[in-house]
Write a protein that holds these residues in place. Structure first.
Motif, short mmCIF file in Angstrom:
data_model
loop_
_atom_site.label_atom_id
_atom_site.label_comp_id
_atom_site.label_asym_id
_atom_site.label_seq_id
_atom_site.Cartn_x
_atom_site.Cartn_y
_atom_site.Cartn_z
N LEU A 254 0.82 -1.21 0.00
CA LEU A 254 0.00 0.00 0.00
C LEU A 254 0.86 1.26 0.00
CD1 LEU A 254 -2.86 -1.03 2.45
CD2 LEU A 254 -3.08 -0.53 0.01
N ARG A 255 1.97 1.23 0.72
CA ARG A 255 2.86 2.40 0.72
C ARG A 255 3.46 2.61 -0.67
NH1 ARG A 255 3.92 0.65 6.10
NH2 ARG A 255 5.47 -0.84 5.39
N LEU A 256 3.89 1.53 -1.30
CA LEU A 256 4.49 1.65 -2.64
C LEU A 256 3.47 2.12 -3.67
CD1 LEU A 256 6.69 -1.58 -2.66
CD2 LEU A 256 7.52 0.77 -2.59
N SER A 257 2.21 1.78 -3.46
CA SER A 257 1.17 2.15 -4.42
C SER A 257 0.47 3.44 -4.05
CB SER A 257 0.13 1.03 -4.51
OG SER A 257 -0.53 0.86 -3.26
N ALA A 258 0.99 4.14 -3.02
CA ALA A 258 0.39 5.40 -2.56
C ALA A 258 -1.07 5.23 -2.17
CB ALA A 258 0.55 6.49 -3.63
N GLY A 259 -1.40 4.08 -1.59
CA GLY A 259 -2.75 3.83 -1.11
C GLY A 259 -3.73 3.35 -2.16
N ASP A 260 -3.26 3.13 -3.40
CA ASP A 260 -4.14 2.66 -4.48
C ASP A 260 -4.31 1.14 -4.34
OD1 ASP A 260 -5.04 1.62 -7.01
OD2 ASP A 260 -4.63 3.58 -7.86
N ALA A 261 -5.53 0.69 -4.06
CA ALA A 261 -5.77 -0.73 -3.82
C ALA A 261 -5.47 -1.59 -5.05
CB ALA A 261 -7.22 -0.95 -3.36
N ASP A 262 -5.83 -1.10 -6.24
CA ASP A 262 -5.59 -1.89 -7.46
C ASP A 262 -4.09 -2.08 -7.69
OD1 ASP A 262 -8.29 -2.11 -7.94
OD2 ASP A 262 -8.37 -0.31 -9.20
N ARG A 263 -3.32 -1.01 -7.50
CA ARG A 263 -1.87 -1.15 -7.66
C ARG A 263 -1.29 -2.05 -6.58
NH1 ARG A 263 0.74 4.76 -9.21
NH2 ARG A 263 -0.28 5.02 -11.23
N ALA A 264 -1.82 -1.96 -5.37
CA ALA A 264 -1.33 -2.82 -4.30
C ALA A 264 -1.57 -4.28 -4.63
CB ALA A 264 -2.01 -2.44 -2.98
N VAL A 265 -2.72 -4.61 -5.20
CA VAL A 265 -3.02 -5.97 -5.62
C VAL A 265 -2.01 -6.44 -6.65
CG1 VAL A 265 -4.68 -7.42 -6.85
CG2 VAL A 265 -5.47 -5.89 -5.03
N SER A 266 -1.70 -5.56 -7.62
CA SER A 266 -0.70 -5.93 -8.65
C SER A 266 0.65 -6.20 -8.02
CB SER A 266 -0.60 -4.81 -9.69
OG SER A 266 -1.82 -4.61 -10.35
N ILE A 267 1.05 -5.39 -7.06
CA ILE A 267 2.33 -5.58 -6.39
C ILE A 267 2.35 -6.90 -5.62
CG2 ILE A 267 3.80 -4.70 -4.53
CD1 ILE A 267 3.01 -1.86 -5.43
N LEU A 268 1.25 -7.19 -4.92
CA LEU A 268 1.19 -8.44 -4.16
C LEU A 268 1.18 -9.65 -5.08
CD1 LEU A 268 -1.41 -7.32 -1.48
CD2 LEU A 268 0.99 -7.90 -1.05
N LEU A 269 0.51 -9.54 -6.22
CA LEU A 269 0.53 -10.64 -7.19
C LEU A 269 1.93 -10.86 -7.75
CD1 LEU A 269 -2.78 -9.95 -9.16
CD2 LEU A 269 -2.28 -11.92 -7.70
N SER A 270 2.65 -9.76 -8.02
CA SER A 270 4.02 -9.88 -8.54
C SER A 270 4.93 -10.51 -7.51
CB SER A 270 4.56 -8.50 -8.94
OG SER A 270 3.75 -7.92 -9.94
N GLY A 271 4.76 -10.12 -6.26
CA GLY A 271 5.61 -10.65 -5.21
C GLY A 271 5.33 -12.09 -4.87
N SER A 272 4.14 -12.58 -5.17
CA SER A 272 3.77 -13.95 -4.82
C SER A 272 4.16 -14.94 -5.88
CB SER A 272 2.26 -14.04 -4.57
OG SER A 272 1.54 -13.73 -5.74
#
Length: 273
Positions: A254-272
């Motif tokens: 969430l910090r990396l995506s500046a609170g944007d939930a959609d971007r946070a989901v993409s980051i979590l998917l990439s990390g998993s």
């Protein structure tokens, strides 16, 4: 609150220390610099088969300007490790680095075969420094780390512009081929060719690396968790979507995506992956 410094990026910290150490060694000893950083495709690779030189030239840089640019670029790309996690990031640097070095050799061999000798002469000298690895990581930085719009000198630009500008500063003489090989290797990794994203170091190697990192990295305070109730509720929803992800990993996304939930989901998917 954004994690400051190199918190959560132990491998990046070790990488910075290593480049700094070997660059100082090369500055102190011209003999070492000549032995480890001087690489000519012909004859070192084609005739003498000194493949190890492809790795040795990645250890450090020769000039102060290149050193400062390299260290700042690597530092600013620490978010890639925070997205991947240290274990995956270390595997990524190794695997994509090997792919990049292989592509570098293939490109130099193809250029030698296709280009006239007077044109190929300048390409025969392979630039020193971790160019392949830096540009491999830069590709992931471009793809995964969200960019925010900021104003600089009256112009609105992305907040990653300084990273790209310093990386471009590394593109000196004979650096184009290693840099292009790095970008291509990053793209190959992102496409998960041959399942590259799934590879990890054996546990015995990871344990040895953890002990090594403990010698050069300090114990840092944990990242403070968001106190805003809305953020806590969003973290709770994301934990329901990603039960295997820890609270801090979701908060970091969430910090990396500046609170944007959609971007946070993409980051979590990439990390998993």
């Amino acid at each position: 609150m954004t994690a400051g410094g190199l918190q959560g990026a132990a491998a990046t910290k070790l990488w910075i220390y290593s480049v700094l150490f070997f660059s100082l060694v090369f500055a102190w000893s011209p003999a070492w610099r000549h032995a480890l950083m001087r690489l000519r495709f012909v004859p070192h690779i084609t005739r003498d088969w000194q493949i190890w030189r492809l790795a040795s030239i990645q250890l450090g840089v020769a000039t102060t300007t290149e050193l400062m640019s390299t260290l700042v670029v690597v530092y600013r790309m620490r978010s890639v490790e925070r997205i991947f996690g240290t274990r995956k990031f270390a595997a990524f640097v190794f695997v994509a680095g090997v792919v990049g070095l292989t592509l570098n050799v293939v490109m130099l061999a193809g250029a030698r075969w296709m280009l006239p000798a007077r044109i190929y002469g300048a390409m025969n000298i392979v630039a020193g420094g971790p160019l392949v690895t830096v540009f491999t990581c830069l590709t992931q930085y471009y793809m995964l780390v969200p960019s925010k719009r900021v104003r600089a000198l009256g112009v609105t630009v992305g907040d990653k512009w300084l990273t790209y500008a310093l990386a471009a500063n590394l593109l000196g003489e004979s650096a184009a081929v290693p840099a292009l090989a790095g970008v291509m290797a990053g793209a190959v990794y992102a496409a998960d060719v041959a399942g590259l994203k799934q590879w990890r170091f054996p546990q015995c190697v990871e344990h040895a690396a953890v002990r090594l990192m403990s010698l050069v990295t300090s114990r840092q305070a944990p990242v403070q968790r968001p106190e805003n109730r809305a953020q806590q509720e969003l973290i709770g929803r994301l934990q329901g979507m990603f039960p295997a992800a820890g609270h801090e990993q979701i908060a970091q996304a969430l910090r990396l995506s500046a609170g944007d939930a959609d971007r946070a989901v993409s980051i979590l998917l990439s990390g998993s992956q």
